[in-house]
Scaffold this active site. Structure first.
Site, mmCIF file in Angstrom:
data_model
loop_
_atom_site.group_PDB
_atom_site.id
_atom_site.type_symbol
_atom_site.label_atom_id
_atom_site.label_comp_id
_atom_site.label_asym_id
_atom_site.label_seq_id
_atom_site.Cartn_x
_atom_site.Cartn_y
_atom_site.Cartn_z
ATOM 1 C CG ASP A 42 -2.159 0.915 0.924
ATOM 2 O OD1 ASP A 42 -2.116 1.685 -0.060
ATOM 3 O OD2 ASP A 42 -3.142 0.882 1.691
HETATM 4 C C1 BGC Z 1 -4.995 3.345 0.239
HETATM 5 C C2 BGC Z 1 -5.230 2.310 -0.837
HETATM 6 C C3 BGC Z 1 -5.103 2.953 -2.199
HETATM 7 C C4 BGC Z 1 -3.745 3.608 -2.304
HETATM 8 C C5 BGC Z 1 -3.487 4.228 -3.658
HETATM 9 C C6 BGC Z 1 -3.749 4.165 0.019
HETATM 10 O O1 BGC Z 1 -3.690 5.248 0.869
HETATM 11 O O2 BGC Z 1 -4.952 2.700 1.489
HETATM 12 O O3 BGC Z 1 -6.486 1.715 -0.672
HETATM 13 O O4 BGC Z 1 -5.320 1.999 -3.189
HETATM 14 O O5 BGC Z 1 -3.649 4.615 -1.315
HETATM 15 O O6 BGC Z 1 -4.231 5.357 -3.854
#
Ligand code: BGC
Length: 736
Positions: free
Chosen positions: A267
């Site tokens: 993530d």
């Molecule tokens: C989130 C994810 C997301 C990623 C990319 C993160 O902060 O937890 O769910 O896909 O950002 O935007």
């Protein structure tokens, strides 16, 4: 490319090129016309790393993506195309209702169709991968991201998880590739991100292996079985280990047990965050831990790009490990057909034609109407279209910000508001809007924010006074209340999950002058609505309904359709009950398992929802009472009769309880459901098949199997049904 060509490409790449395939850059690196490399300095990476980067997130638009792809491929020594990824959650530009709302439909086809439409729109805008579905089991309504999940039940979540993956990816082509108009789907967040202590986002998660396997893993596994191409790690620590450094989770469970063979992506910055967690001393150690654990792509940090080369050179990471990760990225590119056509579906003309087209809007409208949950109704709903003396007021009366916090590509000006939709059908309504958000005054420190708060509070006071005056003259008042769109979502946890105080004051003032109040509840999470339940004549929960929200609301309010949604998460009686969910264990003292100031049960349980008619259930009948292991099947049926005056859809739910087992089992668990449309006076018989597989669980010895003995089967319209009978697995009938 075939496998041999991919392999020879891999072999021809330098160590630098390989490491950079695992680098994912955010949109900050890309300007309108050319690549910017300024942010590279913060990442500790070189311009060459940027030129060789394997993927990018958050950039969209056919023209822009084509331009960037072209530049990138010219710069990259082997002309390897980039993957363009983004969060396309409940739609791209045509926003469907938020995932939690979709769960309420108990109709996975809605989610599949939503994913298909999202994929079609995003694909012509140049995207290749969506970071969806998010299938984290969510039992704590304080957590802001419950809006992105389909709720508290593993079976329901698994059905939706599979539907979304297949909607995004479609059927593979003859080579296993992802066809035109489709996206690669990324399951997230592996694992157990939905169980942070105290509901505070990013917080630690403590769960036994039994609970993880029993309740939290199944929906991720459903995505894997449906063919998800990527899996994203989560931000949380799980039993003291951040998931991006958890080898057991990523290699043993995800790959070996579940059989996942796609790309694992961190993530956002979760590799670098291993430093904040106190697990790694620096970025190099963070890179080593994550790569060893099994993370292939480093999202939005330079940990891998800046350190993998050295780690491989000095033998701390094996060349094989790196090659495996890079190969998986190349395979994904190949699966998307990017080596043959690096622009895939990016097409400016199709963007114009497809995005927000009539068919997509209609699907979003139908989906939204099927997601609404009628919590209360004394018969005031549906309203007649001839109602000329209707006041529609509050923060969502004419508000386009009702698409949900993760609809980052949807434009609020494309949203059909309640006002716009109502005006199409019934002239003469009065609409009075208020601001939708008033920050918590105690949380503000900065002078500008305080000034803004004062201005908003003054506006709210003035608007509220106008609403109360208008309510005195109206025959019926529709109050739109709830949480503003950005009161749920990532990093938007709340300790107080009630309707904001200023809206409750407005509600009380309106009730004091007009008894005919209908509440339209807008929300991204279950809310505490005890007072609204007591005083409003009807409460329709419309969640964050999406681009066609206004139309869908009008369809239900004016009775063009009957509501049919059922809650995918329990609505607590008060926040102190949280986490509260239907499939809990009984205690040794069931009658005492409550609070001095609140019952043990939620205000509205999972599976609950009314409609404009009433349904009567017959007793549950079984075609036999003894089920044998090995393919045998019991048919359990009920007859449901529509005893009211309107045709409506009922979600018939099957729950099972293992009466005596070697480990404690939940009071009941959802095992199946069916939606049936029933005309007034009509009866329909619904039949469920119960097989031994449905009775398996993690036994005392952690074996996943069923145990002989008695099982209660419940069939009804909500998880609190007592419509119960009993059968025996591999055992003689006994008196219960
Ligand atoms: C989130 C994810 C997301 C990623 C990319 C993160 O902060 O937890 O769910 O896909 O950002 O935007």
């Amino acid at each position: 490319m075939d496998r041999a060509q991919l392999k020879s490409l891999l072999e021809s790449m330098t160590l630098e090129e390989k490491a950079d395939q695992l680098l994912q850059l955010s949109s900050n690196f890309f300007g309108d016309d050319r690549m910017l490399t300024g942010p590279a300095l913060d990442f500790g990476i070189s311009e060459d790393d940027v030129k060789n980067a394997g993927s990018v997130l958050g950039v969209t638009g056919a023209a822009k993506i084509k331009r960037l792809q072209k530049i990138q491929m010219e710069n990259q020594a082997h002309h390897i195309p980039m993957l363009f990824m983004a969060d396309v959650i409940n739609g791209y530009k045509t926003a469907f209702p938020i995932p939690l709302a979709q769960g309420a439909s108990f109709n996975p086809d809605i989610a599949k169709k939503g994913a298909e439409i999202a994929a079609r729109e995003a694909a012509v805008s140049g995207l290749h991968v969506t970071f969806s579905p998010m299938v984290d089991l969510a039992r704590d309504a304080r957590w802001g991201r419950v809006m992105e999940s389909t709720g508290e039940d593993k079976y329901l979540n698994s059905c939706f998880a599979a539907a979304m993956v297949s909607g995004y990816q479609g059927e593979p082509d003859e080579n296993g590739g992802i066809k035109s108009g489709k996206l690669a789907s990324c399951l997230k967040h592996f694992a157990a991100y939905g169980a942070p202590e105290g509901g505070r986002d990013y917080n630690n998660v403590e769960l036994s292996e039994r609970t993880l396997r029993e309740d939290y893993f199944p929906s991720y596994e459903a995505c894997v079985k449906a063919g998800a191409s990527l899996a994203m790690t989560s931000f949380n620590t799980l039993n003291h280990l951040p998931t991006s450094a958890n080898r057991w989770l990523l290699r043993e469970v995800l790959r070996n047990e579940m059989g996942f063979d796609g790309v694992v992506i961190s993530d956002w910055a979760s590799i670098e965050e291993l430093i904040w967690h106190g697990l790694a001393a620096d970025k190099k150690e963070a890179a080593k831990l994550a790569m060893s654990a099994g993370v292939d792509i480093d999202m939005a940090t330079g940990c891998y790009a800046a350190n993998l080369k050295e780690l491989v050179k000095n033998g701390e990471i094996s060349q094989t490990l790196l090659d495996e990760a890079v190969m998986r990225v190349l395979e994904l590119k190949n699966k998307l057909g990017l080596f043959e056509n690096p622009f895939k579906d990016a097409d400016e003309t199709k963007e114009e034609a497809i995005i927000l087209c009539g068919a997509h809007r209609k699907a979003a409208r139908d989906a939204a109407a099927e997601c609404f949950v009628l919590l209360e109704n004394d018969g005031i709903l549906p309203l007649s279209e001839k109602n000329r003396n209707l006041l529609v007021a509050g923060p969502f009366a004419d508000n386009g910000r009702i698409v949900g916090n993760w609809s980052i590509f949807a434009d609020e000006k494309d949203t059909v508001t309640v006002k716009a939709a109502f005006e199409e059908i019934c002239g003469g309504c009065t609409f009075i809007s208020t601001p939708d958000y008033l920050a918590d005054r105690d949380m503000l420190e900065n002078e500008d924010d305080i000034k803004h708060w004062e201005k908003t509070a003054a506006e709210i006071k003035k608007d509220s006074e106008r609403i109360v005056q208008a309510a005195k003259k109206a025959e019926t008042v529709i109050l739109t209340l709830g949480e503003a769109q950005d009161m749920s979502g990532e990093a938007h946890s709340r300790t107080d999950i009630s309707i904001p105080g200023w809206q409750m004051s407005l509600f009380r003032d309106v009730i004091a002058v007009n008894k005919n109040v209908i509440v339209l509840l807008f929300t991204g999470r279950p809310l505490c609505v005890k007072e609204i339940k007591a005083y409003a004549r009807a409460v329709l929960n419309v969640w964050m309904p999406g681009t066609e929200g206004g139309h869908a609301i009008a369809d239900i309010v004016f009775g063009k359709k009957a509501p049919s949604g059922k809650l995918p998460m329990s609505f607590p009686y008060s926040v102190g009950q949280v986490p509260v969910y239907y499939n809990a264990f009984t205690t040794g003292r069931p009658h005492l398992a409550k609070y001095l100031d609140a019952p043990g049960k939620p205000l509205y349980p999972f599976g609950y929802g009314k409609t404009y008619t009433t349904f009567k259930y017959s007793e549950v009948t079984l075609d036999k009472r003894r089920l044998l292991s090995g393919g045998d099947c019991i048919k359990a049926s009920v007859t449901v009769t529509n005893t009211g005056n309107m045709e409506a859809m009922e979600t018939v739910q099957l729950y099972i309880r293992d009466v005596i087992a070697s480990a404690v089992r939940p009071v009941k668990e959802l095992k199946d459901f069916q939606k049936v449309m029933i005309k007034p006076g009509e009866s329909k018989t619904v039949v469920f098949e119960i097989k031994e597989e449905k009775l398996r669980f993690y036994t005392k010895d952690m074996c996943y199997k069923s145990e002989p003995g008695a099982f209660s089967v419940f069939i009804g319209g909500s998880s609190d049904t007592n419509n119960e009978t009993v059968f025996w697995l591999d055992d003689e009938e006994k008196t219960m």
